[in-house]
Enzyme design. Structure first.
Site, PDB file in Angstrom:
ATOM      1  N   CYS A  26      12.926  10.313   8.741  1.00 12.50           N
ATOM      2  CA  CYS A  26      12.712  10.032  10.166  1.00 12.50           C
ATOM      3  C   CYS A  26      14.019   9.939  10.950  1.00 12.50           C
ATOM      4  O   CYS A  26      14.010  10.083  12.166  1.00 12.50           O
ATOM      5  CB  CYS A  26      11.870   8.783  10.341  1.00 12.50           C
ATOM      6  SG  CYS A  26      12.431   7.423   9.326  1.00 12.50           S
TER       7      CYS A  26
ATOM      8  N   GLU B 216       8.377   0.797  11.785  1.00 10.65           N
ATOM      9  CA  GLU B 216       9.461   1.795  11.767  1.00 10.65           C
ATOM     10  C   GLU B 216       8.792   3.154  11.807  1.00 10.65           C
ATOM     11  O   GLU B 216       8.155   3.553  10.840  1.00 10.65           O
ATOM     12  CB  GLU B 216      10.311   1.612  10.499  1.00 10.65           C
ATOM     13  CG  GLU B 216      11.776   1.920  10.717  1.00 10.65           C
ATOM     14  CD  GLU B 216      12.219   3.221  10.103  1.00 10.65           C
ATOM     15  OE1 GLU B 216      11.722   4.272  10.556  1.00 10.65           O
ATOM     16  OE2 GLU B 216      13.033   3.171   9.171  1.00 10.65           O
TER      17      GLU B 216
ATOM     18  N   LYS C 160       0.867  -1.179   0.000  1.00 12.69           N
ATOM     19  CA  LYS C 160       0.000   0.000   0.000  1.00 12.69           C
ATOM     20  C   LYS C 160       0.901   1.224   0.000  1.00 12.69           C
ATOM     21  O   LYS C 160       1.439   1.637   1.037  1.00 12.69           O
ATOM     22  CB  LYS C 160      -0.876  -0.019   1.253  1.00 12.69           C
ATOM     23  CG  LYS C 160      -2.254   0.603   1.095  1.00 12.69           C
ATOM     24  CD  LYS C 160      -2.250   2.070   0.854  1.00 12.69           C
ATOM     25  CE  LYS C 160      -2.092   2.890   2.098  1.00 12.69           C
ATOM     26  NZ  LYS C 160      -1.935   4.342   1.793  1.00 12.69           N
TER      27      LYS C 160
ATOM     28  N   GLU D 126       8.042  15.686  16.153  1.00 13.73           N
ATOM     29  CA  GLU D 126       8.674  15.432  14.859  1.00 13.73           C
ATOM     30  C   GLU D 126       8.023  16.360  13.833  1.00 13.73           C
ATOM     31  O   GLU D 126       6.852  16.212  13.504  1.00 13.73           O
ATOM     32  CB  GLU D 126       8.453  13.969  14.450  1.00 13.73           C
ATOM     33  CG  GLU D 126       9.124  13.651  13.140  1.00 13.73           C
ATOM     34  CD  GLU D 126       8.974  12.190  12.737  1.00 13.73           C
ATOM     35  OE1 GLU D 126       7.860  11.648  12.844  1.00 13.73           O
ATOM     36  OE2 GLU D 126       9.977  11.604  12.306  1.00 13.73           O
TER      37      GLU D 126
END
Ligand code: ADP
Length: 494
Positions: A301, A267, A193, A398
């Protein structure tokens, strides 16, 4: 290069609406729904893409299950044949490198050269590295005996089954490869996906894999939004979910996966601390820290977004990084002078500029950047904040944009405590000429990847993943292979 310079193959690929890839065939969504994928540099629609719904998920899972079953074409592939096929796919990816790089530039705003030499090259290397693993998935023998009998006990590693790979938009092709490659190395089948913002390169990869000889149903590609991903996670016949994305969605997936206790690897987000000591080689630490912060438009990230600098060199480091930020050319991914492309989407643009405003409102100082570029496209200047406190949202959250916060420290203990003061634990870094300091501090940072006197040095051989809320499991390297297998112990009485 400009967008007018699209390769004929890319122009033709995006000239028609894109379809789902299910069971080796391209088809529309069962309910006919489509969505627009957008060029983040122009905000223009590139093309419409079929949007997979629940029925498409059912079909793709059924196809992946058939492809996995005993006696299927894929099941009859020997490990060596799987390895050879993966080499063929890698070769094809390289032959089509410019085409894939253009798709990443168009759909994801990635500067073309970086996309070709970074993203596409890494994807090809992933296929090659794992191809070598295909016939090296070995078990162990375990000595065993009792008073009454001797036994031979041994372990074998088997594929898990049907794997759903759900990926984000920041490295569309590479992330697709991260999920597909280890899975098929050991004989699993996959439903991928892609992120709703960047479905194009994954669809093209799916086509290319069929061309290389991958049997139908081994890799299905289902573009769609979060509900498509959720339908995959909820599906009772999916055996494993491999997810890369936000910590918030990772938690939702972990909870949903408990329905049939499917395996989950995650992750997730990060807010990596980057510690520069007084004795660091600043000729490396300054450009290295700028690269740590601004790589991939800041949308990575493992970027070093929290910079901690020892007091004696703080001003020099902040000035140096600000100077580099000032010199970064922000522009179209197709312009070869461009260092930094647009952010991925309207949503991401609003989020990042929202943090820029929040930082100023909370009392931080913009040492460099802090503004958008132009009035069309999602361009933002690389930004350096000073006068930052640990409680500010620009320091705790973040941001996933080209924004770095700089904070001074005095002692090693202070730096370590501040660095670990986060719910994330994906990456961290230390700059010091003293080998003892570098290793000692690196050893105490709670993160899955720690760079010493470097940042973003990376290879497909290296395991990666997060401590704390940055995830579950490790990807790539030998750990990544194991994560796509079940371990069976067989005990025979002799
Ligand atoms: P980002 O904030 O970077 O866009 P997300 O975690 O929202 O990251 O998305 C990463 C991937 O997860 C995308 O492919 C997205 O469509 C998918 N996704 C979003 N919500 C869900 C969900 N509830 N279940 C499964 N997948 C989801």
């Amino acid at each position: 290069m400009t967008t007018d310079a699209l390769l004929p193959s890319v122009a033709s690929f995006v000239s028609a609406p894109k379809q789902l890839l299910i069971d080796g065939e391209l088809r529309d969504a069962a309910d006919g729904r489509t969505f627009a994928t957008v060029d983040p540099a122009t905000e223009n629609e590139i093309t419409q893409v079929a949007q997979a719904g629940a029925e498409d998920v059912n079909r793709a899972v059924a196809s992946a299950r058939r492809a996995f079953e005993h006696g299927s074409d894929w099941n009859r592939f020997t490990p060596r044949q799987r390895g050879r096929l993966m080499w063929r796919i890698a070769d094809l990816l390289e032959e089509h490198a410019d085409e894939f790089a253009q798709l990443e530039a168009l759909d994801g705003g990635k500067p073309f050269v970086g996309a070709r030499d970074g993203d596409v090259a890494t994807a090809a290397e992933l296929f090659r590295y794992f191809a070598g693993w295909a016939n090296k998935i070995e078990g162990t023998t375990i000595p065993l005996s009792s008073e009454t009998a001797d036994f031979l006990a041994y372990t074998v590693r088997e594929p898990i089954g049907v794997v759903a790979g759900i990926v984000p938009w920041n490295f569309p092709l590479t992330m697709a490869a991260f999920k597909i490659v280890p899975a098929i190395t050991v004989g699993n089948t996959v439903i991928l996906k892609p992120a709703e913002q960047t479905p194009l390169s994954a669809l093209r990869l799916g086509e290319l894999m069929l061309e290389a000889g991958l049997p139908a149903g081994v890799v299905n590609v289902l573009p769609g939004f979060g509900d498509t991903g959720a339908a995959l996670v909820d599906h009772i016949d999916v055996d494993k979910v491999a997810f890369t994305g936000s910590t918030a969605v990772g938690k939702v997936i972990a909870a949903a996966a408990s329905r049939n206790l499917k395996k989950v690897s995650l992750e997730l987000g990060g807010k990596a601390p980057n510690i520069v000591f007084d004795d660091a080689d600043l000729s490396k630490a300054i450009p290295g820290s700028a690269h740590a912060a601004f790589f991939n438009q800041g949308q990575c990230c493992v970027n070093g977004s929290r910079l901690y600098v020892q007091r004696g060199v703080y001003d020099e480091v902040v000035a140096g990084i600000s100077e580099i930020a000032k010199g970064i050319t922000v522009g179209s991914a197709f312009d070869e002078r461009t260092d930094m492309g647009p952010l991925i989407s309207d949503e991401q643009f609003s989020k990042v500029t929202g943090y820029l405003e929040a930082g100023v409102a909370a009392g931080a100082t913009v040492a460099e950047g802090g503004v958008r570029v132009g009035d069309r496209g999602y361009f933002v200047r690389p930004t350096v904040f000073t006068d930052v406190s640990e409680q500010m949202s620009i320091q705790t959250d973040e941001i996933f944009g080209p924004v770095v916060t700089a904070v001074p420290f005095d002692t090693e203990e202070q730096a370590i405590a501040a660095a670990n003061n986060t719910r994330y634990g994906l990456a961290a870094g230390v700059w010091s000429r003293d080998i003892g300091t570098a290793h000692r501090v690196g050893g105490r940072l709670r993160a899955g990847t720690v760079w010493l006197n470097s940042w973003h040095a990376d290879d497909v051989t290296l395991p990666r993943g997060g401590y704390k809320e940055s995830g579950w499991g490790r990807e790539l390297g030998s750990f990544g292979v194991e994560d796509y297998t079940e371990l069976k112990t067989i005990i025979a009485e002799l």
